[in-house]
Design a protein around this motif. Structure first.
Motif, short mmCIF file in Angstrom:
data_model
loop_
_atom_site.label_atom_id
_atom_site.label_comp_id
_atom_site.label_asym_id
_atom_site.label_seq_id
_atom_site.Cartn_x
_atom_site.Cartn_y
_atom_site.Cartn_z
N UNK A 191 49.90 12.03 24.24
CA UNK A 191 49.52 10.49 24.93
C UNK A 191 49.32 10.03 23.33
N UNK A 192 49.42 8.80 23.73
CA UNK A 192 48.16 7.93 22.61
C UNK A 192 46.94 7.64 22.84
N UNK A 193 45.51 8.09 22.97
CA UNK A 193 44.47 7.42 23.62
C UNK A 193 44.34 6.21 22.84
N UNK A 194 43.68 5.32 23.77
CA UNK A 194 42.51 4.46 22.85
C UNK A 194 42.12 4.01 23.82
N UNK A 195 40.19 3.77 22.64
CA UNK A 195 39.00 3.42 23.81
C UNK A 195 39.00 2.17 24.09
N UNK A 196 38.47 1.97 25.16
CA UNK A 196 38.74 0.26 26.15
C UNK A 196 37.96 -0.38 25.14
N UNK A 197 36.62 -0.04 24.48
CA UNK A 197 35.91 -1.09 23.76
C UNK A 197 37.55 -1.82 22.75
N UNK A 198 37.90 -0.23 22.34
CA UNK A 198 38.69 -1.34 20.73
C UNK A 198 40.09 -2.53 22.38
N UNK A 199 40.18 -2.40 23.13
CA UNK A 199 41.02 -3.27 23.89
C UNK A 199 40.63 -3.91 24.45
N UNK A 200 39.74 -4.52 24.23
CA UNK A 200 39.05 -5.32 24.64
C UNK A 200 38.79 -6.10 23.54
N UNK A 201 38.27 -5.77 22.31
CA UNK A 201 38.50 -6.51 21.33
C UNK A 201 40.04 -7.03 20.82
N UNK A 202 41.49 -5.91 21.33
CA UNK A 202 42.82 -6.88 21.42
C UNK A 202 42.59 -8.27 22.28
N UNK A 203 42.04 -8.30 23.68
CA UNK A 203 42.31 -9.51 24.39
C UNK A 203 41.85 -11.09 23.82
N UNK A 204 40.28 -9.96 22.89
CA UNK A 204 40.03 -11.18 22.61
C UNK A 204 40.81 -11.79 20.89
N UNK A 205 42.05 -10.96 20.17
CA UNK A 205 42.00 -11.46 19.65
C UNK A 205 42.72 -12.40 19.97
N UNK A 206 43.70 -12.37 21.10
CA UNK A 206 44.91 -13.21 21.50
C UNK A 206 44.50 -14.06 21.55
N UNK A 207 43.63 -15.02 21.94
CA UNK A 207 42.68 -16.12 22.40
C UNK A 207 43.04 -16.58 20.96
N UNK A 208 42.29 -16.64 19.35
CA UNK A 208 42.82 -18.00 18.38
C UNK A 208 44.31 -17.89 18.34
N UNK A 209 45.17 -17.06 18.40
CA UNK A 209 46.84 -16.74 18.03
C UNK A 209 47.71 -16.23 18.97
N UNK A 210 47.65 -17.02 20.48
CA UNK A 210 48.39 -16.84 21.40
C UNK A 210 49.61 -18.26 21.42
N UNK A 211 48.85 -19.61 20.96
CA UNK A 211 49.75 -20.71 20.64
C UNK A 211 50.89 -20.03 19.67
N UNK A 212 50.23 -19.34 18.42
CA UNK A 212 51.23 -18.89 17.79
C UNK A 212 52.49 -17.86 17.57
N UNK A 213 52.11 -16.75 18.37
CA UNK A 213 52.91 -15.85 19.57
C UNK A 213 53.33 -16.32 20.97
#
Length: 319
Positions: A208-230
């Motif tokens: 598996x490719x395991x990813x800690x849940x806090x890092x996933x939350x970081x990814x969601x927050x990173x989307x907020x500023x760039x969603x319009x661009x991507x």
């Protein structure tokens, strides 16, 4: 609190509850949608800080009323039906929850001038792969869950591109951490090891490719500023490393100091088991300016500490 209103579906689930806490911590007015608030054990301690709306995503009229009332700046769609949603769901229930629910939420928010809509896909959309998984790979899901998630991802991307909407989709790989479902591998292994009980595990060679849940939350927050661009884009969210199940169990035993007996090959690998399971996260790194902050060992250490302190949550569930 102008400009910082968030609406979260699936906030009572594993990833969603961690994201809801992150949003509150970052000062967002956070609204959550749930079919059954009374069973929302993961967010019960923060429920007074949340704005909870009891609604089924398949109730278009009710959903539209809530969305128009809230007028969210940011929408996070994490509600899913799948293998860890309780009793096994029928194919019809999977489609209604994963696809129809997504279609209805997008339609209900169509007139809202949101700044970002972050949809949640799944690594299960890819199916069996022999190499590292990239967003450009052909998806051949191995089960009904993967099919419904892939259909929802395609529809979200379609709406983004045809209606010029700031919608992106994240594909989390194998998440673990606080509030994890007790039936998932790491949640089960940590709880059982801390109790000193026998662990019954499938193949030690599964990966598996395991990813800690806090890092996933970081990814969601990173989307907020760039969603319009991507808009319409899809991003893998994983560690970028493939790990054998035996390696993970051995590390849990080491970090927890458990003397539990581990019994392997108790059941065959799950249907559709892929020989390789590793995310290519280069796109998320370059477009979202995101990468995991936790190594596997660091994530496991924090997970063990959390379960050691909060095991009572799961004891109550089993009663």
């Amino acid at each position: 609190m102008g400009g910082k209103t968030a609406l979260v579906t699936g906030a009572t689930g594993f990833i969603g509850s961690n994201l809801a806490r992150r949003l509150l911590y970052d000062g967002y007015e956070t609204h959550i949608l749930s079919r059954d608030i009374d069973r929302a054990w993961r967010v019960r301690d923060i429920l007074s800080d949340l704005h909870a709306h009891e609604i089924d995503l398949r109730d278009m009229d009710g959903l539209k009323k809530v969305v128009v009332e809230v007028k969210p700046d940011y929408i996070f769609h994490l509600a899913i039906g799948g293998v860890y949603s309780g009793p096994d769901l029928s194919v019809r229930a999977l489609f209604e929850t994963n696809l129809i629910g997504t279609i209805y939420l997008l339609e209900a928010s169509d007139k809202i001038d949101y700044k970002a809509f972050v949809n949640t896909g799944s690594s299960g959309e890819y199916g069996k792969k022999d190499t590292v998984m990239k967003e450009t790979d052909m998806c051949v899901p191995a089960n009904s869950y993967g099919v419904t998630k892939y259909a929802a991802t395609l529809y979200a991307s379609l709406i983004a591109k045809t209606k010029n909407k700031p919608i992106v989709t994240l594909r989390p790989f194998s998440p673990f951490g606080p509030y994890e479902d007790p039936n998932r591998l790491i949640g089960y292994a940590v709880r059982t090891a801390l109790k000193g009980e026998e662990l019954l595990i499938a193949s030690p060679n599964s990966v598996r490719d395991f990813i800690y849940v806090e890092d996933i939350a970081d990814a969601y927050m990173k989307c907020l500023a760039v969603a319009i661009k991507h808009q319409g884009e899809i991003f893998n969210i994983g560690s970028g490393r493939e790990v054998a199940i035996k390696t993970v169990i051995d590390k849990i035993m080491e970090l927890s100091g458990s003397k539990s007996l581990v019994r392997w090959n108790i059941k065959p690998p799950s249907l559709g088991e892929s020989p390789h399971w590793q995310a290519d996260i280069s796109k998320a790194k370059s477009c979202l300016d995101w990468e995991p902050r936790h190594s596997l060992a660091e994530g496991l250490q924090k997970t063990i500490a959390w379960f050691n302190k909060n095991g009572h949550f799961y004891a109550k569930l089993s009663n």
